[in-house]
Design a protein around this motif. Structure first.
Motif, mmCIF file in Angstrom:
data_model
loop_
_atom_site.group_PDB
_atom_site.id
_atom_site.type_symbol
_atom_site.label_atom_id
_atom_site.label_comp_id
_atom_site.label_asym_id
_atom_site.label_seq_id
_atom_site.Cartn_x
_atom_site.Cartn_y
_atom_site.Cartn_z
ATOM 1 N N LYS A 58 0.826 -1.206 0.000
ATOM 2 C CA LYS A 58 0.000 0.000 0.000
ATOM 3 C C LYS A 58 0.859 1.255 0.000
ATOM 4 N N PHE A 59 1.961 1.206 0.779
ATOM 5 C CA PHE A 59 2.846 2.357 0.885
ATOM 6 C C PHE A 59 4.274 1.942 0.538
ATOM 7 N N LYS A 60 5.048 2.906 0.076
ATOM 8 C CA LYS A 60 6.410 2.618 -0.378
ATOM 9 C C LYS A 60 7.278 2.033 0.737
ATOM 10 N N GLY A 61 7.047 2.480 1.959
ATOM 11 C CA GLY A 61 7.882 2.028 3.063
ATOM 12 C C GLY A 61 7.395 0.777 3.763
ATOM 13 N N ASP A 62 6.377 0.126 3.241
ATOM 14 C CA ASP A 62 5.847 -1.095 3.865
ATOM 15 C C ASP A 62 6.916 -2.172 3.967
ATOM 16 N N TYR A 63 6.905 -2.891 5.077
ATOM 17 C CA TYR A 63 7.826 -4.020 5.238
ATOM 18 C C TYR A 63 7.406 -5.182 4.333
ATOM 19 N N TRP A 64 6.094 -5.433 4.292
ATOM 20 C CA TRP A 64 5.571 -6.588 3.554
ATOM 21 C C TRP A 64 4.800 -6.167 2.319
ATOM 22 N N LYS A 65 4.894 -6.975 1.286
ATOM 23 C CA LYS A 65 3.903 -6.993 0.220
ATOM 24 C C LYS A 65 2.933 -8.119 0.571
ATOM 25 N N LYS A 66 1.636 -7.803 0.591
ATOM 26 C CA LYS A 66 0.647 -8.768 1.054
ATOM 27 C C LYS A 66 -0.281 -9.173 -0.087
ATOM 28 N N ILE A 67 -0.946 -10.296 0.099
ATOM 29 C CA ILE A 67 -1.820 -10.768 -0.986
ATOM 30 C C ILE A 67 -2.877 -9.718 -1.305
ATOM 31 N N GLN A 68 -3.142 -9.595 -2.588
ATOM 32 C CA GLN A 68 -4.007 -8.531 -3.074
ATOM 33 C C GLN A 68 -5.481 -8.879 -2.993
ATOM 34 N N SER A 69 -5.795 -10.163 -2.989
ATOM 35 C CA SER A 69 -7.195 -10.571 -3.008
ATOM 36 C C SER A 69 -7.349 -11.956 -2.389
ATOM 37 N N THR A 70 -8.523 -12.190 -1.808
ATOM 38 C CA THR A 70 -8.860 -13.534 -1.317
ATOM 39 C C THR A 70 -10.001 -14.133 -2.136
ATOM 40 N N GLU A 71 -10.224 -13.595 -3.321
ATOM 41 C CA GLU A 71 -11.261 -14.143 -4.183
ATOM 42 C C GLU A 71 -10.961 -15.611 -4.490
ATOM 43 N N GLY A 72 -11.937 -16.470 -4.279
ATOM 44 C CA GLY A 72 -11.751 -17.903 -4.495
ATOM 45 C C GLY A 72 -11.214 -18.638 -3.279
ATOM 46 N N LEU A 73 -10.879 -17.900 -2.222
ATOM 47 C CA LEU A 73 -10.366 -18.525 -0.997
ATOM 48 C C LEU A 73 -11.475 -18.598 0.049
ATOM 49 N N GLU A 74 -11.504 -19.682 0.786
ATOM 50 C CA GLU A 74 -12.576 -19.942 1.741
ATOM 51 C C GLU A 74 -12.145 -19.712 3.188
ATOM 52 N N ALA A 75 -10.949 -20.195 3.542
ATOM 53 C CA ALA A 75 -10.559 -20.140 4.955
ATOM 54 C C ALA A 75 -9.059 -20.340 5.119
ATOM 55 N N VAL A 76 -8.557 -19.802 6.229
ATOM 56 C CA VAL A 76 -7.213 -20.103 6.723
ATOM 57 C C VAL A 76 -7.369 -21.132 7.837
ATOM 58 N N ILE A 77 -6.550 -22.168 7.812
ATOM 59 C CA ILE A 77 -6.566 -23.183 8.861
ATOM 60 C C ILE A 77 -5.165 -23.278 9.463
ATOM 61 N N ASP A 78 -5.077 -23.057 10.766
ATOM 62 C CA ASP A 78 -3.803 -23.196 11.474
ATOM 63 C C ASP A 78 -3.948 -24.252 12.555
#
Length: 224
Positions: free
Chosen positions: A113-133
């Motif tokens: 989102k910003f130039k100084g961000d530490y992470w690049k994060k996933i842009q979309s969760t379209e088609g994704l249902e759940a995170v399981i840990d």
């Protein structure tokens, strides 16, 4: 209750004692209509200036994993992401398992989102249902230890804002039983909990759909 929870219950209750769900849950989901991927990447380091270890930086550069300005790319082949997780694990975030609505699991695309961000994060969760840990605790684990483990996972997942939009499942595997785990499950997941037994193991499961609905304001064990 999300439909996949019933599938998850069956998988945990019927899997062979020789199989470790923490390593093979995605294989069991092949029996269902869902797609499931182990160690699914949800964020990658954004800027080479954030990579502090010389060997890790050398790995990124040697394998052309950064652009000419020293930034990570928006997309990577699956093999590259797997190798980053092996050789520079500090600089990629993977969830335990990602569950997709179909067998065609979307490949992650990253953005900052910003130039100084530490992470690049996933842009979309379209088609994704759940995170399981899945966490492994012991019969001696206290409610405070269980809470610490859960809150650490939730904080990490909520840092990736797109994940807040989909369901989150936490499974605790115990070789035996632990009366403290249901207290933590009830606190964070209210009535969306389940206990599944398989031979000598007990699986305590809680879920929130979506992840965003989990209230982190209150504690089972308040900080001193």
């Amino acid at each position: 209750m999300p439909e996949f929870i019933k599938d998850l219950e069956i998988l945990l209750r019927t899997h062979s004692a020789l199989v470790d769900p923490k390593k093979s849950l995605h294989v069991y989901f092949n029996r269902t209509d869902y797609g499931c991927v182990k160690d699914y990447p949800v964020a990658i380091v954004h800027d080479q200036k954030r990579i502090k270890e010389e060997d890790a930086l050398h790995y990124f550069k040697k394998n052309y994993l950064l652009d000419e300005d020293g930034f990570s790319y928006d997309e990577y082949p699956k093999d590259d992401l797997e190798r980053i997780a092996t050789y520079a694990p500090k600089y990629i975030q993977n969830v335990g398992f990602i569950l997709a609505t179909t067998k065609d699991v979307p490949e992650p695309t990253f953005f900052n989102k910003f130039k100084g961000d530490y992470w690049k994060k996933i842009q979309s969760t379209e088609g994704l249902e759940a995170v399981i840990d899945i966490s492994s605790l012991t019969v001696e684990s206290t409610d405070c230890e269980a809470e610490d483990a859960l809150r650490a996972i939730i904080r990490k997942r909520k840092e990736v804002h797109q994940l807040k939009k989909i369901a989150f499942v936490w499974i605790v595997e115990i070789n035996g039983e632990n009366e403290n785990i249901p207290t933590v499950m009830k606190h964070y997941f209210e009535d969306s909990t389940m206990v599944v037994k398989n031979a000598r193991k007990t699986y305590y499961m809680g879920w929130s759909d979506p992840l965003q609905d989990i209230n982190m304001r209150y504690f089972v064990c308040p900080p001193e």
